[in-house]
Design a protein around this motif. Structure first.
Motif, PDB file in Angstrom:
ATOM      1  N   ASN A  32       0.855  -1.190   0.000  1.00  0.00           N
ATOM      2  CA  ASN A  32       0.000   0.000   0.000  1.00  0.00           C
ATOM      3  C   ASN A  32       0.888   1.235   0.000  1.00  0.00           C
ATOM      4  O   ASN A  32       1.816   1.347   0.804  1.00  0.00           O
ATOM      5  CB  ASN A  32      -0.913   0.018   1.225  1.00  0.00           C
ATOM      6  CG  ASN A  32      -1.585   1.375   1.424  1.00  0.00           C
ATOM      7  OD1 ASN A  32      -1.034   2.259   2.073  1.00  0.00           O
ATOM      8  ND2 ASN A  32      -2.767   1.533   0.846  1.00  0.00           N
ATOM      9  N   TYR A  33       0.619   2.148  -0.921  1.00  0.00           N
ATOM     10  CA  TYR A  33       1.267   3.458  -0.948  1.00  0.00           C
ATOM     11  C   TYR A  33       0.198   4.530  -0.803  1.00  0.00           C
ATOM     12  O   TYR A  33      -0.756   4.574  -1.592  1.00  0.00           O
ATOM     13  CB  TYR A  33       2.016   3.681  -2.265  1.00  0.00           C
ATOM     14  CG  TYR A  33       3.261   2.850  -2.426  1.00  0.00           C
ATOM     15  CD1 TYR A  33       4.502   3.329  -2.022  1.00  0.00           C
ATOM     16  CD2 TYR A  33       3.202   1.577  -2.993  1.00  0.00           C
ATOM     17  CE1 TYR A  33       5.657   2.567  -2.174  1.00  0.00           C
ATOM     18  CE2 TYR A  33       4.341   0.810  -3.147  1.00  0.00           C
ATOM     19  CZ  TYR A  33       5.561   1.304  -2.740  1.00  0.00           C
ATOM     20  OH  TYR A  33       6.691   0.549  -2.894  1.00  0.00           O
ATOM     21  N   THR A  34       0.355   5.369   0.212  1.00  0.00           N
ATOM     22  CA  THR A  34      -0.537   6.515   0.399  1.00  0.00           C
ATOM     23  C   THR A  34       0.286   7.779   0.175  1.00  0.00           C
ATOM     24  O   THR A  34       1.286   7.997   0.861  1.00  0.00           O
ATOM     25  CB  THR A  34      -1.149   6.516   1.803  1.00  0.00           C
ATOM     26  OG1 THR A  34      -1.869   5.279   1.996  1.00  0.00           O
ATOM     27  CG2 THR A  34      -2.101   7.685   1.974  1.00  0.00           C
ATOM     28  N   ILE A  35      -0.133   8.605  -0.788  1.00  0.00           N
ATOM     29  CA  ILE A  35       0.682   9.734  -1.259  1.00  0.00           C
ATOM     30  C   ILE A  35      -0.125  11.025  -1.170  1.00  0.00           C
ATOM     31  O   ILE A  35      -1.278  11.072  -1.613  1.00  0.00           O
ATOM     32  CB  ILE A  35       1.132   9.510  -2.718  1.00  0.00           C
ATOM     33  CG1 ILE A  35       1.780   8.122  -2.871  1.00  0.00           C
ATOM     34  CG2 ILE A  35       2.082  10.608  -3.171  1.00  0.00           C
ATOM     35  CD1 ILE A  35       1.762   7.596  -4.279  1.00  0.00           C
ATOM     36  N   VAL A  36       0.492  12.043  -0.613  1.00  0.00           N
ATOM     37  CA  VAL A  36      -0.096  13.381  -0.569  1.00  0.00           C
ATOM     38  C   VAL A  36       0.816  14.316  -1.365  1.00  0.00           C
ATOM     39  O   VAL A  36       2.017  14.395  -1.086  1.00  0.00           O
ATOM     40  CB  VAL A  36      -0.242  13.908   0.871  1.00  0.00           C
ATOM     41  CG1 VAL A  36      -0.884  15.290   0.868  1.00  0.00           C
ATOM     42  CG2 VAL A  36      -1.068  12.932   1.706  1.00  0.00           C
ATOM     43  N   SER A  37       0.263  15.010  -2.355  1.00  0.00           N
ATOM     44  CA  SER A  37       1.042  15.909  -3.208  1.00  0.00           C
ATOM     45  C   SER A  37       0.521  17.329  -3.088  1.00  0.00           C
ATOM     46  O   SER A  37      -0.699  17.559  -3.088  1.00  0.00           O
ATOM     47  CB  SER A  37       0.972  15.466  -4.670  1.00  0.00           C
ATOM     48  OG  SER A  37       1.510  14.167  -4.827  1.00  0.00           O
ATOM     49  N   ASP A  38       1.432  18.296  -2.993  1.00  0.00           N
ATOM     50  CA  ASP A  38       1.068  19.699  -2.849  1.00  0.00           C
ATOM     51  C   ASP A  38       0.302  20.211  -4.056  1.00  0.00           C
ATOM     52  O   ASP A  38       0.371  19.644  -5.156  1.00  0.00           O
ATOM     53  CB  ASP A  38       2.324  20.561  -2.658  1.00  0.00           C
ATOM     54  CG  ASP A  38       2.870  20.488  -1.252  1.00  0.00           C
ATOM     55  OD1 ASP A  38       2.164  19.955  -0.371  1.00  0.00           O
ATOM     56  OD2 ASP A  38       4.007  20.952  -1.032  1.00  0.00           O
ATOM     57  N   GLU A  39      -0.400  21.317  -3.837  1.00  0.00           N
ATOM     58  CA  GLU A  39      -1.102  21.967  -4.926  1.00  0.00           C
ATOM     59  C   GLU A  39      -0.102  22.634  -5.878  1.00  0.00           C
ATOM     60  O   GLU A  39       1.048  22.892  -5.533  1.00  0.00           O
ATOM     61  CB  GLU A  39      -2.075  23.015  -4.388  1.00  0.00           C
ATOM     62  CG  GLU A  39      -1.420  24.215  -3.722  1.00  0.00           C
ATOM     63  CD  GLU A  39      -1.054  23.967  -2.280  1.00  0.00           C
ATOM     64  OE1 GLU A  39      -0.476  24.888  -1.651  1.00  0.00           O
ATOM     65  OE2 GLU A  39      -1.317  22.855  -1.780  1.00  0.00           O
ATOM     66  N   ILE A  40      -0.565  22.905  -7.103  1.00  0.00           N
ATOM     67  CA  ILE A  40       0.211  23.652  -8.104  1.00  0.00           C
ATOM     68  C   ILE A  40      -0.570  24.904  -8.459  1.00  0.00           C
ATOM     69  O   ILE A  40      -1.753  24.841  -8.797  1.00  0.00           O
ATOM     70  CB  ILE A  40       0.474  22.808  -9.364  1.00  0.00           C
ATOM     71  CG1 ILE A  40       1.369  21.610  -9.030  1.00  0.00           C
ATOM     72  CG2 ILE A  40       1.112  23.647 -10.466  1.00  0.00           C
ATOM     73  CD1 ILE A  40       1.637  20.702 -10.206  1.00  0.00           C
ATOM     74  N   ASP A  41       0.089  26.050  -8.378  1.00  0.00           N
ATOM     75  CA  ASP A  41      -0.549  27.328  -8.696  1.00  0.00           C
ATOM     76  C   ASP A  41       0.384  28.098  -9.624  1.00  0.00           C
ATOM     77  O   ASP A  41       1.282  28.796  -9.196  1.00  0.00           O
ATOM     78  CB  ASP A  41      -0.815  28.116  -7.407  1.00  0.00           C
ATOM     79  CG  ASP A  41      -1.532  29.447  -7.672  1.00  0.00           C
ATOM     80  OD1 ASP A  41      -1.918  29.690  -8.827  1.00  0.00           O
ATOM     81  OD2 ASP A  41      -1.678  30.233  -6.716  1.00  0.00           O
ATOM     82  N   ASN A  42       0.160  27.926 -10.928  1.00  0.00           N
ATOM     83  CA  ASN A  42       1.036  28.549 -11.917  1.00  0.00           C
ATOM     84  C   ASN A  42       0.227  28.963 -13.137  1.00  0.00           C
ATOM     85  O   ASN A  42       0.099  28.208 -14.108  1.00  0.00           O
ATOM     86  CB  ASN A  42       2.154  27.586 -12.320  1.00  0.00           C
ATOM     87  CG  ASN A  42       3.130  28.214 -13.301  1.00  0.00           C
ATOM     88  OD1 ASN A  42       3.233  29.429 -13.403  1.00  0.00           O
ATOM     89  ND2 ASN A  42       3.835  27.381 -14.039  1.00  0.00           N
ATOM     90  N   GLY A  43      -0.350  30.140 -13.094  1.00  0.00           N
ATOM     91  CA  GLY A  43      -1.108  30.663 -14.226  1.00  0.00           C
ATOM     92  C   GLY A  43      -2.259  29.745 -14.580  1.00  0.00           C
ATOM     93  O   GLY A  43      -3.073  29.379 -13.727  1.00  0.00           O
ATOM     94  N   PRO A  44      -2.323  29.296 -15.856  1.00  0.00           N
ATOM     95  CA  PRO A  44      -3.412  28.408 -16.281  1.00  0.00           C
ATOM     96  C   PRO A  44      -3.351  27.026 -15.648  1.00  0.00           C
ATOM     97  O   PRO A  44      -4.331  26.300 -15.655  1.00  0.00           O
ATOM     98  CB  PRO A  44      -3.224  28.313 -17.804  1.00  0.00           C
ATOM     99  CG  PRO A  44      -2.352  29.457 -18.176  1.00  0.00           C
ATOM    100  CD  PRO A  44      -1.484  29.723 -16.990  1.00  0.00           C
ATOM    101  N   LEU A  45      -2.196  26.660 -15.114  1.00  0.00           N
ATOM    102  CA  LEU A  45      -2.049  25.345 -14.507  1.00  0.00           C
ATOM    103  C   LEU A  45      -2.387  25.426 -13.022  1.00  0.00           C
ATOM    104  O   LEU A  45      -1.618  25.946 -12.217  1.00  0.00           O
ATOM    105  CB  LEU A  45      -0.615  24.835 -14.698  1.00  0.00           C
ATOM    106  CG  LEU A  45      -0.323  23.436 -14.142  1.00  0.00           C
ATOM    107  CD1 LEU A  45      -1.220  22.392 -14.789  1.00  0.00           C
ATOM    108  CD2 LEU A  45       1.141  23.085 -14.344  1.00  0.00           C
ATOM    109  N   GLN A  46      -3.574  24.941 -12.662  1.00  0.00           N
ATOM    110  CA  GLN A  46      -4.060  24.987 -11.290  1.00  0.00           C
ATOM    111  C   GLN A  46      -4.470  23.583 -10.858  1.00  0.00           C
ATOM    112  O   GLN A  46      -5.342  22.963 -11.453  1.00  0.00           O
ATOM    113  CB  GLN A  46      -5.267  25.930 -11.181  1.00  0.00           C
ATOM    114  CG  GLN A  46      -4.982  27.364 -11.593  1.00  0.00           C
ATOM    115  CD  GLN A  46      -4.150  28.097 -10.545  1.00  0.00           C
ATOM    116  OE1 GLN A  46      -4.229  27.809  -9.357  1.00  0.00           O
ATOM    117  NE2 GLN A  46      -3.349  29.060 -10.992  1.00  0.00           N
ATOM    118  N   LEU A  47      -3.810  23.070  -9.806  1.00  0.00           N
ATOM    119  CA  LEU A  47      -4.156  21.769  -9.262  1.00  0.00           C
ATOM    120  C   LEU A  47      -4.241  21.873  -7.750  1.00  0.00           C
ATOM    121  O   LEU A  47      -3.340  22.422  -7.107  1.00  0.00           O
ATOM    122  CB  LEU A  47      -3.107  20.719  -9.639  1.00  0.00           C
ATOM    123  CG  LEU A  47      -2.993  20.328 -11.114  1.00  0.00           C
ATOM    124  CD1 LEU A  47      -1.816  19.391 -11.304  1.00  0.00           C
ATOM    125  CD2 LEU A  47      -4.277  19.674 -11.599  1.00  0.00           C
TER     126      LEU A  47
END
Length: 400
Positions: A32-47
């Motif tokens: 089992n792998y549980t992964i937390v990834s930070d948000e991305i805030d770069n102009g049109p690229l928003q996650l």
């Protein structure tokens, strides 16, 4: 009957000649792998911040008799994420030749944007053992190289350095003969069959491994994707330091060289360090040229995944105790000054159960967007690692 079904029947039928007393081993793992990834805030690229859980089981059957070994490894699992893309890896991905003649479906059931059920028939082969050497037919793992981290001669599905589960090398479809030479040498020749067996998707190789005066040497010749590769490597000692050098030159539609050179040193019985320099002529020195690389044969068929040309890779591992180990590694792109930093720890909970934790940190310039250019030119890399989200993961592994 499909080609895959025919291959399965052929390899499976070869086991009928096993003696009744043949030994059969069944083993595997659950992870089992549980992964937390930070948000991305770069102009049109928003996650938004993403959460991902990967559960996978590998089931392995190995059967032996006096002169034959049959191997079957199958993986299946559930991969769920809060995002519709793989936020735990590079934002950009590309298709590689998987060097398989044919295959089962990569997923079970319908594809859902945020949850899939992947599967992988990773080994299906029979090894015939003769006095002159071993002949292996079917899906198997094939590796090349002398370097510790990046292997220039390793063309067939090497792991990207950001991959979490690297315990078993991905299998390819091949016919391979390995002949011992002396006590420490080997002649290794084979043909690897790609999609539909077409020459442009397939490959052939010859590898010679030998030892002379305490040094290990490796020589490789290969034909893949209408390209020719010649490579060589050495592993040796420089006093109390371990030393390795591996180089490969590829010629054909594209010409490029790759080289890895490194040193390692045991500071104490529990602390071990190494550093490797890698030169990748297939890459680019300017991030603006990275996107164009992804369609090159070096990346689609030649096992290259680094986008720059010059890299420095230091790492240190520490065996804290019998049960606990820690490691840290940095992959530094010297051309665009971006960095991939990883910190990993592993703790043994029992003989069969292990827990791990890791942190991936990325530094570098982010993607650039240009609204006044044509659509296909509106976006370019600012650096190789600048737009990867920092990630934290925890894993549990059980072996049976």
């Amino acid at each position: 009957m499909s080609r895959f079904g025919a291959c399965l029947l052929l390899v499976a039928s070869s086991t009928l000649s096993f003696d009744a007393a043949a030994q059969v081993n069944i083993s595997g793992y659950l992870k089992n792998y549980t992964i937390v990834s930070d948000e991305i805030d770069n102009g049109p690229l928003q996650l938004d911040r993403t959460y991902r859980m990967q559960n996978i089981g590998r089931f392995m059957v190995d059967a032996f008799d006096d002169n034959k070994v049959w191997q079957l490894h199958y993986e299946a699992g559930i991969d769920s994420t809060t995002a519709a893309i793989d936020a735990g890896q590079s934002f950009f991905s590309y298709e590689r030749n998987n060097y398989r003649l044919t295959d089962i479906d990569s997923t079970i059931g319908p594809d859902v944007r945020k949850s899939v059920v992947p599967q992988n028939l990773d080994r299906l082969n029979v090894q015939l053992q003769y006095d002159s050497g071993d002949l292996t037919i079917g899906r198997q793992a094939i590796t090349f190289g002398s370097a510790r981290i990046i292997n220039p001669t390793d063309v067939f599905l090497p792991f990207d350095v950001r991959t979490l589960n690297t315990e078993y090398r991905i299998g390819v479809d091949a016919v391979r003969f390995q002949k011992p030479i002396g006590q420490l040498g080997e002649l290794d020749v084979g043909v690897i069959l790609g999609e539909d067996g077409k020459p442009k998707n397939s490959a052939a190789f010859l590898q010679l491994l030998t030892n002379y005066s305490g040094n290990d040497y490796q020589f490789t010749a290969m034909r893949f994707a209408d390209q020719n590769l010649l490579g060589a490597g050495i592993q040796s000692a420089l006093g109390s330091l371990g030393f390795w050098l591996e180089a490969a030159h590829v010629s054909g539609d594209e010409d490029y060289a790759r080289v890895s050179i490194g040193l390692d040193y045991a500071f104490t019985e529990r602390v071990f360090g190494m550093i490797e320099y890698h030169f990748n002529e297939a890459g680019a020195q300017k991030p603006a040229e990275y996107i164009e690389l992804l369609d090159d044969k070096a990346y689609t068929d030649g096992g290259v995944f680094l986008l720059g040309q010059n890299y420095l890779i230091p790492s240190t591992s520490w065996q804290v105790s019998t049960l606990l180990s820690l490691s840290v590694q940095s992959l530094i792109n010297l051309d665009d000054d971006s960095v991939f930093f990883s910190l990993n720890g592993e703790y043994s909970l029992s003989d069969n159960l292990y827990m791990g934790m890791g942190y991936y940190h990325f530094l570098g310039d982010e993607l650039d967007f240009f609204a006044n250019l044509p659509a296909q030119e509106q976006m370019q890399f600012g650096s190789e690692y600048g737009n990867n989200p920092n990630s934290l993961y925890v894993n549990l592994r059980y072996y049976f």
